[in-house]
Write an enzyme that holds these catalytic residues in place. Structure first.
Site, PDB file in Angstrom:
ATOM      1  N   VAL A 141       0.834  -1.203   0.000  1.00 32.55           N
ATOM      2  CA  VAL A 141       0.000   0.000   0.000  1.00 32.55           C
ATOM      3  C   VAL A 141       0.872   1.258   0.000  1.00 32.55           C
ATOM      4  CG1 VAL A 141      -1.867  -1.212   1.236  1.00 32.55           C
ATOM      5  CG2 VAL A 141      -0.144   0.055   2.560  1.00 32.55           C
ATOM      6  N   HIS A 157      -4.361  -4.624  -2.100  1.00 32.70           N
ATOM      7  CA  HIS A 157      -4.712  -4.242  -0.722  1.00 32.70           C
ATOM      8  C   HIS A 157      -4.861  -2.731  -0.557  1.00 32.70           C
ATOM      9  CE1 HIS A 157      -2.961  -8.364   0.658  1.00 32.70           C
ATOM     10  NE2 HIS A 157      -4.142  -8.467   0.094  1.00 32.70           N
ATOM     11  N   CYS A 165     -14.544   8.074   2.557  1.00 30.90           N
ATOM     12  CA  CYS A 165     -15.524   8.563   3.538  1.00 30.90           C
ATOM     13  C   CYS A 165     -16.519   7.458   3.867  1.00 30.90           C
ATOM     14  CB  CYS A 165     -16.250   9.784   2.968  1.00 30.90           C
ATOM     15  SG  CYS A 165     -17.582  10.352   4.050  1.00 30.90           S
ATOM     16  N   CYS A 186     -14.190  13.831   6.060  1.00 25.97           N
ATOM     17  CA  CYS A 186     -14.511  14.216   4.673  1.00 25.97           C
ATOM     18  C   CYS A 186     -15.144  15.607   4.688  1.00 25.97           C
ATOM     19  CB  CYS A 186     -15.492  13.175   4.136  1.00 25.97           C
ATOM     20  SG  CYS A 186     -16.222  13.520   2.539  1.00 25.97           S
ATOM     21  N   CYS A 188     -17.958  16.305   3.709  1.00 23.68           N
ATOM     22  CA  CYS A 188     -19.379  16.142   4.076  1.00 23.68           C
ATOM     23  C   CYS A 188     -19.559  15.985   5.584  1.00 23.68           C
ATOM     24  CB  CYS A 188     -19.973  14.930   3.347  1.00 23.68           C
ATOM     25  SG  CYS A 188     -19.627  13.331   4.142  1.00 23.68           S
ATOM     26  N   GLY A 225       9.313 -10.930  -2.453  1.00 20.51           N
ATOM     27  CA  GLY A 225       9.186 -10.350  -1.112  1.00 20.51           C
ATOM     28  C   GLY A 225       7.824 -10.489  -0.461  1.00 20.51           C
ATOM     29  N   GLU A 253      13.824 -15.578   2.619  1.00 24.19           N
ATOM     30  CA  GLU A 253      13.569 -16.839   3.328  1.00 24.19           C
ATOM     31  C   GLU A 253      12.757 -17.776   2.456  1.00 24.19           C
ATOM     32  OE1 GLU A 253      11.328 -15.467   6.632  1.00 24.19           O
ATOM     33  OE2 GLU A 253      13.045 -14.460   7.562  1.00 24.19           O
ATOM     34  N   ALA A 269      15.737  -8.510  -2.573  1.00 30.14           N
ATOM     35  CA  ALA A 269      15.135  -8.140  -3.857  1.00 30.14           C
ATOM     36  C   ALA A 269      15.960  -7.059  -4.555  1.00 30.14           C
ATOM     37  CB  ALA A 269      13.710  -7.644  -3.631  1.00 30.14           C
TER      38      ALA A 269
HETATM   39  C1  BJW Z   1      12.458  -9.866   1.594  1.00 29.54           C
HETATM   40  C2  BJW Z   1      13.254  -8.804   1.935  1.00 29.54           C
HETATM   41  C3  BJW Z   1      14.109  -8.355   0.943  1.00 29.54           C
HETATM   42  C4  BJW Z   1      12.115  -9.211   3.639  1.00 29.54           C
HETATM   43  N1  BJW Z   1      14.106  -8.949  -0.247  1.00 29.54           N
HETATM   44  N2  BJW Z   1      12.482 -10.448   0.407  1.00 29.54           N
HETATM   45  C5  BJW Z   1      -7.985 -18.623   2.490  1.00 29.54           C
HETATM   46  C6  BJW Z   1      -7.321 -19.351   3.460  1.00 29.54           C
HETATM   47  C7  BJW Z   1      -7.078 -18.806   4.723  1.00 29.54           C
HETATM   48  C8  BJW Z   1      -7.508 -17.525   5.037  1.00 29.54           C
HETATM   49  C9  BJW Z   1      -8.173 -16.804   4.084  1.00 29.54           C
HETATM   50  C10 BJW Z   1      -8.399 -17.344   2.838  1.00 29.54           C
HETATM   51  N3  BJW Z   1      -9.040 -16.392   2.079  1.00 29.54           N
HETATM   52  C11 BJW Z   1      -9.209 -15.293   2.835  1.00 29.54           C
HETATM   53  C12 BJW Z   1      -8.699 -15.501   4.066  1.00 29.54           C
HETATM   54  C13 BJW Z   1      -8.697 -14.535   5.187  1.00 29.54           C
HETATM   55  C14 BJW Z   1      -7.620 -13.510   5.113  1.00 29.54           C
HETATM   56  C15 BJW Z   1      -6.268 -14.224   5.159  1.00 29.54           C
HETATM   57  O1  BJW Z   1      -5.600 -14.410   4.178  1.00 29.54           O
HETATM   58  N4  BJW Z   1      -5.845 -14.610   6.343  1.00 29.54           N
HETATM   59  C16 BJW Z   1      -4.566 -15.314   6.516  1.00 29.54           C
HETATM   60  C17 BJW Z   1      -3.559 -14.395   7.199  1.00 29.54           C
HETATM   61  C18 BJW Z   1      -4.823 -16.561   7.293  1.00 29.54           C
HETATM   62  N5  BJW Z   1      -7.736 -12.689   3.929  1.00 29.54           N
HETATM   63  C19 BJW Z   1      -8.533 -11.623   3.901  1.00 29.54           C
HETATM   64  O2  BJW Z   1      -9.232 -11.312   4.862  1.00 29.54           O
HETATM   65  C20 BJW Z   1      -8.597 -10.819   2.619  1.00 29.54           C
HETATM   66  N6  BJW Z   1      -9.953 -10.594   2.256  1.00 29.54           N
HETATM   67  C21 BJW Z   1     -10.729 -11.560   1.801  1.00 29.54           C
HETATM   68  O3  BJW Z   1     -10.342 -12.667   1.569  1.00 29.54           O
HETATM   69  O4  BJW Z   1     -12.030 -11.177   1.616  1.00 29.54           O
HETATM   70  C22 BJW Z   1     -12.990 -12.162   1.284  1.00 29.54           C
HETATM   71  C23 BJW Z   1     -14.338 -11.461   1.267  1.00 29.54           C
HETATM   72  C24 BJW Z   1     -15.127 -11.575   0.140  1.00 29.54           C
HETATM   73  C25 BJW Z   1     -16.372 -10.929   0.122  1.00 29.54           C
HETATM   74  C26 BJW Z   1     -16.804 -10.191   1.225  1.00 29.54           C
HETATM   75  C27 BJW Z   1     -16.005 -10.086   2.332  1.00 29.54           C
HETATM   76  C28 BJW Z   1     -14.758 -10.711   2.345  1.00 29.54           C
HETATM   77  C29 BJW Z   1      -8.009  -9.424   2.813  1.00 29.54           C
HETATM   78  C30 BJW Z   1      -6.574  -9.435   3.146  1.00 29.54           C
HETATM   79  C31 BJW Z   1      -6.101  -8.020   3.488  1.00 29.54           C
HETATM   80  C32 BJW Z   1      -4.668  -7.984   3.984  1.00 29.54           C
HETATM   81  N7  BJW Z   1      -4.405  -6.694   4.512  1.00 29.54           N
HETATM   82  C33 BJW Z   1      -3.042  -6.378   4.941  1.00 29.54           C
HETATM   83  C34 BJW Z   1      -3.057  -4.950   5.538  1.00 29.54           C
HETATM   84  C35 BJW Z   1      -3.165  -3.911   4.426  1.00 29.54           C
HETATM   85  C36 BJW Z   1      -3.260  -2.547   4.972  1.00 29.54           C
HETATM   86  C37 BJW Z   1      -2.019  -2.104   5.702  1.00 29.54           C
HETATM   87  O5  BJW Z   1      -0.916  -2.088   5.142  1.00 29.54           O
HETATM   88  O6  BJW Z   1      -2.175  -1.749   6.855  1.00 29.54           O
HETATM   89  O7  BJW Z   1      -2.154  -6.440   3.817  1.00 29.54           O
HETATM   90  S1  BJW Z   1      -2.362  -7.550   6.078  1.00 29.54           S
HETATM   91  C38 BJW Z   1      -0.719  -7.484   5.449  1.00 29.54           C
HETATM   92  O8  BJW Z   1      -0.350  -8.766   4.891  1.00 29.54           O
HETATM   93  C39 BJW Z   1      -0.769  -6.491   4.267  1.00 29.54           C
HETATM   94  C40 BJW Z   1       0.099  -7.201   3.259  1.00 29.54           C
HETATM   95  O9  BJW Z   1      -0.199  -6.718   1.961  1.00 29.54           O
HETATM   96  C41 BJW Z   1      -0.259  -8.637   3.462  1.00 29.54           C
HETATM   97  C42 BJW Z   1       0.776  -9.609   2.921  1.00 29.54           C
HETATM   98  O10 BJW Z   1       1.992  -9.456   3.558  1.00 29.54           O
HETATM   99  P1  BJW Z   1       3.366  -9.609   2.744  1.00 29.54           P
HETATM  100  O11 BJW Z   1       3.461  -8.550   1.728  1.00 29.54           O
HETATM  101  O12 BJW Z   1       3.512 -11.001   2.295  1.00 29.54           O
HETATM  102  O13 BJW Z   1       4.415  -9.239   3.882  1.00 29.54           O
HETATM  103  P2  BJW Z   1       5.090 -10.178   5.006  1.00 29.54           P
HETATM  104  O14 BJW Z   1       5.620  -9.297   6.050  1.00 29.54           O
HETATM  105  O15 BJW Z   1       4.164 -11.239   5.434  1.00 29.54           O
HETATM  106  O16 BJW Z   1       6.279 -10.898   4.243  1.00 29.54           O
HETATM  107  C43 BJW Z   1       7.411 -10.189   3.791  1.00 29.54           C
HETATM  108  C44 BJW Z   1       8.316 -11.166   3.067  1.00 29.54           C
HETATM  109  O17 BJW Z   1       9.391 -10.457   2.503  1.00 29.54           O
HETATM  110  C45 BJW Z   1       8.922 -12.250   3.979  1.00 29.54           C
HETATM  111  O18 BJW Z   1       8.746 -13.517   3.373  1.00 29.54           O
HETATM  112  C46 BJW Z   1      10.422 -11.890   4.045  1.00 29.54           C
HETATM  113  O19 BJW Z   1      11.268 -13.025   4.110  1.00 29.54           O
HETATM  114  C47 BJW Z   1      10.605 -11.169   2.745  1.00 29.54           C
HETATM  115  N8  BJW Z   1      11.648 -10.160   2.733  1.00 29.54           N
HETATM  116  N9  BJW Z   1      12.966  -8.470   3.271  1.00 29.54           N
HETATM  117  C48 BJW Z   1      13.257 -10.021  -0.451  1.00 29.54           C
HETATM  118  N10 BJW Z   1      14.950  -7.334   1.200  1.00 29.54           N
HETATM  119 ZN    ZN Z   2     -18.161  12.201   2.759  1.00 27.72          ZN
END
Ligand code: BJW
Ligand code: ZN
Length: 277
Positions: A141, A157, A165, A186, A188, A225, A253, A269
């Site tokens: 994000v 995301h 709003c 907002c 409004c 990543g 990792e 990366a």
């Molecule tokens: C390096 C490095 C370097 C370090 N070089 N590498 C199916 C199964 C199980 C659960 C679910 C499922 N489907 C849905 C779910 C539920 C849930 C989910 O997935 N839960 C699991 C955690 C169990 N998913 C949701 O709720 C999603 N919504 C959804 O499914 O809606 C369905 C629906 C339909 C209709 C109506 C209603 C609902 C939404 C998910 C939203 C995630 N939001 C966040 C926060 C965003 C806002 C914010 O930033 O505050 O998104 S959570 C957080 O995790 C953020 C990230 O985008 C996301 C992923 O994380 P990411 O990018 O992988 O980061 P890390 O920290 O985990 O990993 C970093 C990696 O980099 C590591 O591996 C390091 O080794 C590596 N690294 N330095 C290369 N230099």
């Molecule tokens: Zn508004």
């Protein structure tokens, strides 16, 4: 600092190799890394696959921005070490205490604002220019792909630099950090929320379908990543495999998909992508 006094040439050579394998430069002390000389296994093969492919999709996660000074979520230095997702990154948390959630986002916006795109972001801009069919899908994000100059970006995301709003539904960009007043409102009069996707919320309309479509028509999916633990984004990796694409992973990792992908390159990366592209 390792001492090399009174050691024979062979011992010194072995020490150099150990240090090199750990990414350390013996000559200038343990703290100096010599990353450029370390080439991960499979890099040449992965580079060939990328060069040959006309259609490429890329999925990025927080790790690509780590070298820009932006904390990741999981792992020993990740945001979830000190904060619980259910307290800050769910609609329920926001309904309970919008000010607290906004304080966290305001702090993160200030951190992100100081970060600049790194060599990894820049390499993906070059890849986009090279390929007739290219799609960048990000879970981030932070807006660093935009700042680097990437064109169309599927932001699964959302975007921390947008607000929405809760009363009238309008959404608008806002790059002020810190914000003058928390929580922001907002025009409004309604309460504004960050333009990001929290747990339990659907992804922006139609975006996941676009991402799946891009993955299905790609010859290569490059995954950079991400811990590949959050769905539906992580599901793009097995989808690509099922569709017959080569999958290249770049991560510090292993991930749950390290054994499934065609090539798992371990490293930063910002160092691997410029060698790959
Ligand atoms: C390096 C490095 C370097 C370090 N070089 N590498 C199916 C199964 C199980 C659960 C679910 C499922 N489907 C849905 C779910 C539920 C849930 C989910 O997935 N839960 C699991 C955690 C169990 N998913 C949701 O709720 C999603 N919504 C959804 O499914 O809606 C369905 C629906 C339909 C209709 C109506 C209603 C609902 C939404 C998910 C939203 C995630 N939001 C966040 C926060 C965003 C806002 C914010 O930033 O505050 O998104 S959570 C957080 O995790 C953020 C990230 O985008 C996301 C992923 O994380 P990411 O990018 O992988 O980061 P890390 O920290 O985990 O990993 C970093 C990696 O980099 C590591 O591996 C390091 O080794 C590596 N690294 N330095 C290369 N230099
Ligand atoms: Zn508004």
């Amino acid at each position: 600092m390792l001492s090399i006094v009174n050691e024979d040439k062979r011992t010194i050579a072995v020490r150099y190799r150990i240090c090199a394998a750990r990414g350390l430069d013996l000559r200038s002390g343990e703290k100096h890394r010599i990353c450029v000389t370390l080439k991960p296994m499979g890099l040449e093969q992965a580079r060939e696959w990328l060069q040959e492919a006309k259609a490429v999709a890329v999925l990025t996660g927080a790790g690509i921005s780590a070298e820009s000074g932006i904390p990741t979520f999981r792992g020993s230095d990740g945001l979830w070490k000190d904060y619980k997702p259910e307290d800050l990154a769910t609609p329920e948390a926001f309904a309970r205490n919008p000010r607290l959630v906004w304080e966290w986002y305001d702090w993160r916006r200030q951190t992100i604002k100081q970060g600049k795109p790194n060599a990894g972001h820049a390499a993906l801009v070059r890849l986009e220019i090279q390929k007739p069919n290219f799609t960048l899908i990000t879970q981030n994000v932070d807006g660093l792909h935009d700042l680097a100059g990437s064109g169309r970006i599927l932001k699964l995301h959302g975007d921390i630099w947008r607000m929405r709003c809760l009363s009238c539904g309008s959404d608008w960009p806002d790059r002020r950090a810190p914000l003058p007043k928390l929580p922001p409102h907002c025009g409004c009069g309604g309460l504004a929320r960050p333009g990001v996707v929290w747990f339990g919320e659907p992804l922006p309309g139609g975006m996941m379908q676009e991402a799946e479509h891009a993955v299905l028509e790609s010859q290569v999916l490059l995954v950079v990543g991400t811990s590949a633990q959050v769905y539906p984004a992580a599901g793009l990796i097995p989808l690509a495999k099922q569709a017959g694409a080569r999958v290249i992973q770049v991560n510090l990792e292993t991930t749950p998909f390290s054994n499934l992908v065609d090539c798992a390159l371990e490293g930063r990366a910002g160092e691997i992508l410029p060698q790959l592209i």
